[in-house]
Write an enzyme that holds these catalytic residues in place. Structure first.
Site, short mmCIF file in Angstrom:
data_model
loop_
_atom_site.label_atom_id
_atom_site.label_comp_id
_atom_site.label_asym_id
_atom_site.label_seq_id
_atom_site.Cartn_x
_atom_site.Cartn_y
_atom_site.Cartn_z
N GLU A 73 2.66 -1.31 7.90
CA GLU A 73 3.64 -1.50 6.81
C GLU A 73 4.77 -0.63 7.00
O GLU A 73 6.03 -1.00 6.76
CB GLU A 73 2.92 -1.00 5.43
CG GLU A 73 1.82 -1.91 4.99
CD GLU A 73 1.50 -1.86 3.54
OE1 GLU A 73 1.78 -0.85 2.93
OE2 GLU A 73 0.36 -2.74 3.05
N HIS A 104 0.66 -1.05 0.02
CA HIS A 104 -0.06 -0.08 0.11
C HIS A 104 0.99 1.19 -0.13
O HIS A 104 0.45 2.09 -0.61
CB HIS A 104 -1.20 0.02 1.24
CG HIS A 104 -1.89 -1.11 1.28
ND1 HIS A 104 -1.71 -2.33 1.86
CD2 HIS A 104 -3.14 -1.00 0.75
CE1 HIS A 104 -2.75 -2.77 1.62
NE2 HIS A 104 -3.63 -2.34 1.17
N ARG A 106 -22.64 14.98 15.06
CA ARG A 106 -23.44 15.86 13.94
C ARG A 106 -24.39 15.34 13.29
O ARG A 106 -24.42 14.17 13.28
CB ARG A 106 -22.16 16.11 12.97
CG ARG A 106 -21.11 17.06 13.50
CD ARG A 106 -19.97 17.38 12.35
NE ARG A 106 -19.10 18.26 12.93
CZ ARG A 106 -17.69 17.99 13.36
NH1 ARG A 106 -17.42 16.80 13.21
NH2 ARG A 106 -16.96 18.95 13.55
N ARG A 165 -17.17 22.62 19.47
CA ARG A 165 -18.39 22.00 19.27
C ARG A 165 -19.43 22.61 20.15
O ARG A 165 -20.40 22.38 20.07
CB ARG A 165 -18.30 20.41 19.33
CG ARG A 165 -17.67 19.66 18.31
CD ARG A 165 -18.01 19.88 16.97
NE ARG A 165 -19.39 19.55 16.67
CZ ARG A 165 -20.01 18.07 16.77
NH1 ARG A 165 -19.11 17.40 16.68
NH2 ARG A 165 -21.24 18.09 16.68
N1 URA Z 1 -11.53 16.14 12.84
C1 URA Z 1 -12.49 15.35 13.34
O1 URA Z 1 -12.48 14.17 13.60
N2 URA Z 1 -13.47 16.12 14.11
C2 URA Z 1 -13.60 17.60 13.86
O2 URA Z 1 -14.51 18.11 14.39
C3 URA Z 1 -12.63 18.16 13.32
C4 URA Z 1 -11.41 17.61 12.75
#
Ligand code: URA
Length: 282
Positions: A91, A21, A179, A233
């Site tokens: 790897e 890979h 989300r 968030r």
């Molecule tokens: N990477 C993630 O996994 N989540 C985020 O909110 C931002 C970057």
């Protein structure tokens, strides 16, 4: 791709050890490897090195090798998530890597962590599937103490704003991190994932560290992670690219520090680094 004869279906490498890979063979990488997710972040990391050469690019795996402040160093991108990260680590180990530092991006879930800050992770919650293909879910995804300490020293030296703590590592950027999915798709547990993790003092979400840390512990090598906070968030703020340069500088500098500590360990015949060992340095 041109056809390429591999040793066997179980050992997918060529007679010279070229890995299926990542398209790298022994001698192509340094023992210290930085692991960004994004292939385009690899040259951004290498631009801080004294010398850098592009070694290979195949699928999501882009690799540069060179020297940073005289220390041999490589950077290989992993792509997003556990499966492609596990392939990169498997790897890279086969061709001589022994120390890994993920240089990623992250979404903070604690209010006081600002977009543009960096986070150094000392353990990850295994909310992903790849590490479960290796070992029972109770096995810890812990970073190497030496790598955590080197990242802290690098962040202090460079004067960047940083946080240290536990990260939640998921397989899903959207629903797995609370989300909404397409057209607002949601389940009740998704509404609770952020408050539940906040209550347990988890700092942030990302998607590769649980796999990296689990494999590093199973295989007896070192791993750590520094991430740039591009989203918060709680406040809802998100800025692509925020903190990326700081995370890159800290990761490069941490490799130099680890190399220095490794030399001191070798000189005094010690397996592990501890702060007092520095006092003996000539
Ligand atoms: N990477 C993630 O996994 N989540 C985020 O909110 C931002 C970057």
């Amino acid at each position: 791709m041109k056809s390429m004869k591999l040793k066997s279906a179980d050992i997918p490498e060529t007679e010279e050890g070229l890995q299926y890979h990542i398209m790298l063979k022994p001698g192509d990488v340094a023992p210290y490897v930085l692991l960004p997710g994004d292939p385009d972040r690899v040259p951004k990391i290498a631009k801080y090195w004294d010398e850098a050469r592009h070694v290979a690019r195949h699928r999501e795996y882009n690799t540069y090798t060179g020297k940073y402040k005289g220390v041999p160093i490589s950077a290989t991108s992993t792509g997003i998530g556990g499966p492609s990260t596990a392939i990169a680590v498997e790897e890279l180990l086969r061709i001589g890597a022994h120390t890994f530092i993920r240089v990623g991006t992250t979404g903070a879930i604690q209010r006081d962590i600002k977009v543009g800050d960096i986070i150094i992770t000392y353990a990850s919650v295994r909310l992903e599937g790849t590490s479960k293909q290796y070992v029972i879910p109770e096995y810890p995804a812990a970073a190497s103490p030496e790598v955590v300490l080197a990242l802290i020293e690098a962040a202090e030296t460079l004067g960047v704003r940083y946080h240290v703590g536990i990260t939640a590592s998921t397989d899903s950027f959207y629903t797995g991190q609370g989300r909404p999915g397409y057209k607002g798709y949601m389940q009740s547990w998704m509404k609770n994932i952020i408050p539940d993790l906040q209550a347990a003092r988890v700092l942030n979400f990302e998607m590769e560290s649980a796999t990296l840390f689990t494999l590093a512990n199973i295989y007896g090598v070192r791993a750590g992670m520094v991430t740039a906070v591009i989203a918060n968030r709680v406040t809802g703020e998100m800025v692509a690219g925020a903190g990326e340069e700081d995370a890159i500088k800290v990761a490069n500098e941490a490799v130099r520090i680890l190399y220095e500590w490794d030399e001191i360990k070798n000189r005094y015949g010690k397996k592990y680094f501890y702060p007092r060992l520095i006092l003996y340095k000539k």
